[in-house]
Structure formats: C-alpha cells, structure tokens
Motif scaffolding. Structure first.
Motif, PDB file in Angstrom:
ATOM      1  N   VAL B  54      36.476  45.709  38.886  1.00 58.32           N
ATOM      2  CA  VAL B  54      36.389  45.350  40.306  1.00 58.32           C
ATOM      3  C   VAL B  54      36.623  43.849  40.488  1.00 58.32           C
ATOM      4  CG1 VAL B  54      34.904  45.316  42.358  1.00 58.32           C
ATOM      5  CG2 VAL B  54      34.862  47.288  40.831  1.00 58.32           C
ATOM      6  N   ILE B  56      38.568  41.942  38.661  1.00 60.09           N
ATOM      7  CA  ILE B  56      40.019  41.720  38.562  1.00 60.09           C
ATOM      8  C   ILE B  56      40.710  42.111  39.873  1.00 60.09           C
ATOM      9  CG2 ILE B  56      42.121  42.490  37.383  1.00 60.09           C
ATOM     10  CD1 ILE B  56      40.358  42.864  34.828  1.00 60.09           C
ATOM     11  N   GLN B  57      40.318  43.256  40.421  1.00 53.59           N
ATOM     12  CA  GLN B  57      40.957  43.705  41.662  1.00 53.59           C
ATOM     13  C   GLN B  57      40.648  42.761  42.823  1.00 53.59           C
ATOM     14  OE1 GLN B  57      39.248  47.659  41.497  1.00 53.59           O
ATOM     15  NE2 GLN B  57      41.178  48.571  40.835  1.00 53.59           N
ATOM     16  N   ARG B  58      39.417  42.310  42.921  1.00 55.99           N
ATOM     17  CA  ARG B  58      39.091  41.377  44.015  1.00 55.99           C
ATOM     18  C   ARG B  58      39.758  40.020  43.815  1.00 55.99           C
ATOM     19  NH1 ARG B  58      32.951  42.598  46.134  1.00 55.99           N
ATOM     20  NH2 ARG B  58      33.284  44.837  46.427  1.00 55.99           N
ATOM     21  N   LEU B  60      42.718  39.657  42.479  1.00 54.81           N
ATOM     22  CA  LEU B  60      44.111  39.843  42.897  1.00 54.81           C
ATOM     23  C   LEU B  60      44.215  39.939  44.420  1.00 54.81           C
ATOM     24  CD1 LEU B  60      45.410  42.361  40.162  1.00 54.81           C
ATOM     25  CD2 LEU B  60      45.743  39.884  40.239  1.00 54.81           C
ATOM     26  N   ASP B  61      43.265  40.628  45.043  1.00 51.78           N
ATOM     27  CA  ASP B  61      43.239  40.685  46.511  1.00 51.78           C
ATOM     28  C   ASP B  61      43.113  39.287  47.113  1.00 51.78           C
ATOM     29  OD1 ASP B  61      43.382  43.439  46.477  1.00 51.78           O
ATOM     30  OD2 ASP B  61      41.300  43.793  47.055  1.00 51.78           O
TER      31      ASP B  61
END
Lengths: 142, 142, 142, 142
Positions: B54, B56-58, B60-61
């Motif tokens: 999560v 990593i995803q945040r 990138l967001d």
C-alpha cells in the motif's frame, strides 16, 4: 481496448465483470490526454496561435490531469478512495474548462471540435467512476 | 531554486515579488514527486515488499498527483482557477494519504520518515497556494 | 536537494558516497523539466507566439524527455543499463535541440537565456551519468 | 482510435494519408504505457512481489519511456528528428527489457504474458516509425 481488458482480467485484485468498463475508462482518459496534446500542438501551428493561447494552456492542463487520473484509477489503491475522488473531481473540472474554451474556437478549428467532444466523454466517464466508487454520494434526495 | 526564480521573473505574466514564493512551491512539489518515487523504489528493494504494497501504491499515486499539480501551477492558466483549486485539493489529499501510510513504516524504514516529512511540507505549500489564490475562501467567519 | 540526498542515503541499494552526486543529477533533471515548461508558457504569453512555435515545441519535448530520464535514473533498475543509456542519450539530444533553439531567441527573451543555460547543465549531468555508468565507453583512445 | 485519427486529420501540419498509421502508433504507445503500469500493479498484488521486483521496475521504466515517446511523436517538432530518433531508440530498448523480464514470469502470471505481447507490438511500431522517418537508415545494403 481488448489489451487493457485482458490486463485487468488477469490482475489479482479485479473481478472480470468490471474489466470491460474499467478498460473503457482508462482508454477514454488516455484518448482525452492525447487529444488535448494534439489540439495544443495544432493550435500552435495555426496562423494566429496568440488567439489560441488560453486554449493551448487548458489543453496542457487537461492532458496533465487526465494522465494523473488514469494512473491513480488503474492502481485503485486500497483505502485511498478520498484521493481518487478528489482527483476524479479535478479531472471533471479540467475537462469542463478545456471543453468550454475549445467550444469558442470550434467554428474555426475542427481540432477544437473533436477535442471538446472527447473532453465531454471523459467527463462522463469520470462522473460514472465517481458514482460507482461512492454510490449515492452526490445525489440530492428529497 | 535560483533557476526557477529566474525563469519566473522573466515570464511576461508574473510579477517579480511572487517569483521566490512561486519557485519554492514548484520546488517542493517536484521534491515530493521524486521522494515518493524514491520511497516506492526503496520499499520494493526491502526484504518484504509485500508488507509495503500500500505504501508503494500511495507513493506512486502521490507522485502522479504532485506532477500534474506542478504542471498546472506553473501555467496558472487564466480564468481556470476552479481547475487549479480542485487539483490543489487533490494534491493535499494525496500527500495526506501517502504521509499517513509512510508514518506506519517510519520506525522500520527511514526512507518512509523522510518521505512523510516532504509530503507534509508539500501539503502546506498546496494549502498556502490555495489560500493565496482565493483569500478567505475556506475560512469560517462569524 | 538535502531531501533527495536523504532519500537516497536511506535507500537499501545505494551507497551513501553516491547520494550527493545522484541527488544533484535528479535535481538538475527536474529543474530542466520545469524550466522548459516555464519557457514554453512564457513564449506563449509573448506578443508573437507564432515566432516561438518551434521553441515551445522543443521545450515541451525536452521537458517530457527529462522527466522520463529522471524516473529511470532514480530506479536504476538492475541489469537494464542498456535502457538507461539510450534514455540518457535521448536526453542529451533533447537538451541540445532545446538549447540551440532557445539561443536563437536569447537576445529578445531572457527566459530563453535562462532555459538554454539549464539545458546545457542538464546535458553535462547526463553525460556525467553516462560516463559513470560505463566508464571509458565513449572514449576514443590511442 | 477514430478520435485520434480525427485529431490528426484536422491538424494543420499532417496529411490525411498518414493519419491512420500515426493514430495507431500513438494508440499502441499509450496501450503499452498503461499495460506496463497495470502489470506493475498486478505484480505488486501477487503473493511474492519480492520475486517480481525487477519486473515491476522495468514496467515502470517502460511506461515512463513510452509516455515521453508518445508526447514527442505527436508533436513531431520540425527539424528535431535527431531527438525523436534517439527517443524512439530508447523506447525500443525499454520495450525489449520489459518484454524479456515479463517473459520470465509468463508461465506463472498471465498479466506478464499480455504485457510482453504489447511490448513487442510497441517495439514494432517504434521500429516502423524509425524506418518511416529516415528511410534506409539502419539498412545494411550490399
């Protein structure tokens, strides 16, 4: 689009029912981004680019926002719906601003007509995504 | 930053008074974008990247949103304050989400600590830009 | 830049010796990207943007290439030196083209002067990165 | 794709003969970018993302390069063929690296299979664009 639907179907977190709808959303965001960049470049190549200054700027703004939105949408990061929501709202606003400006030049420049159309479609797609993510949220009920 | 301040000072539409403040905003947005990308990559290189999914995803967001915001801010397209506003709001939300998640890993991973700090700074910068663009807007008055 | 150096120092794959140099590279790529976007926007706001058409396009090209290069450089993906090399070469070419065009307008527009300077610096940084990644590669020896 | 072809047909600098071919190139670059971002996210959601570390990094690299290449291709800035050439070469390299890595995981993860396929297609499109821009250049003749 078949490629994106295939990618989404094979993603461990997405259900296959949502893959086609989701693929369409990503495709439209990408088309809108590229159309805005093409419209900006076409405006710049017209005889009086000075008259199209604001159109070029809104095209570039809309392209940047569409791209960020597509990136977030395809990750759909868990628990960050607030972020995706506000980004989708920003995208709706950017498409509206670009579309309004393109409409002013649509009679003279056909690229502005095409660009306004895809911006409208992109707005619809973002609004549908908003409705899907938070059903009933923006609805006025009696 | 001197480079950006010089660029802004020589721009036909900006006053030299605002150049330093504006340069700082652009610099912080860019630092936040790159820090988020570096944090995502560092998380991926840790022993258990699955625990940092999560994050990593945040990261990138947040990087994607910071970049779109910087692009719009530096154009400050005439008459499209609505768009810039909603993009700045999206950026505040993305920084908050990234910072919250990084904070959970800060004890174990120092890159998450550094990243959370720059996300907080970026939020402040976006809030300052919002206040500057529409003074008094979000203020509750008696 | 301290922020980036801190991020890099805490990254599990990078040594602290290279952190300062690496942070400078990322910072210059980012400054060049933002300066090119600012130069494009400033050109568009000048009295005769039609005369600056090619400058605006090269600015946008250079900004796009700098951004992709920074993203790859900060990941330094294992074993993909071939990719990073060719991207750094593309960045050197984009900076050269932008700098050449900006130089033609430097007498009239000071933003073009500042932009050409940072493009030159960015080229140097990319060339240094190329030399560091593959020592001796492009060198003609007797 | 019809949208992009329409945009290109109405651009003052492009001939209508090249619009369909050009639209396909832009579409494939965009599909490849989004597929790589989806593959990276899918890899991250798999049970052992640590085993897919390099795949995720190459996906992100390839996405960044495809995007920069599409942006330059749609502008086709006059007289900067050198830049477009080296960017197309970088894109061919990034697609090859991503495709090679995805192929290693294709048996286990179908998203890697789909991603490798679109990377191959994107390579072909970039090679075709290179051939069209400089006919005969990379050809070995007797």
């Amino acid at each position: 689009m078949a490629v994106l639907a295939n990618m989404i179907e094979t993603h461990p977190r997405f259900s296959s029912e949502e893959s086609r709808e989701f693929a369409t959303e990503l495709e439209v965001l990408s088309l809108c981004e590229q159309s805005c960049l093409l419209c900006a470049d076409a405006c710049l190549e017209e005889k009086s680019p000075g008259d199209l200054r604001v159109c070029i700027q809104r095209n570039l703004d809309c392209a940047a926002v569409c791209r960020a939105t597509a990136g977030m949408l395809l990750r759909r990061t868990q628990g960050s719906n607030v972020v995706l929501h506000s980004q989708l709202h920003a995208c709706v606003a950017a498409c509206q601003a670009c579309r309004d400006e393109c409409a002013l030049h649509a009679r003279l420049h056909r690229h502005c007509t095409v660009c306004a159309d895809i911006c409208r479609e992109c707005q619809e797609v973002c609004n549908a995504a908003l409705a899907r993510l938070a059903p009933g949220e923006d609805t006025e009920t009696a």
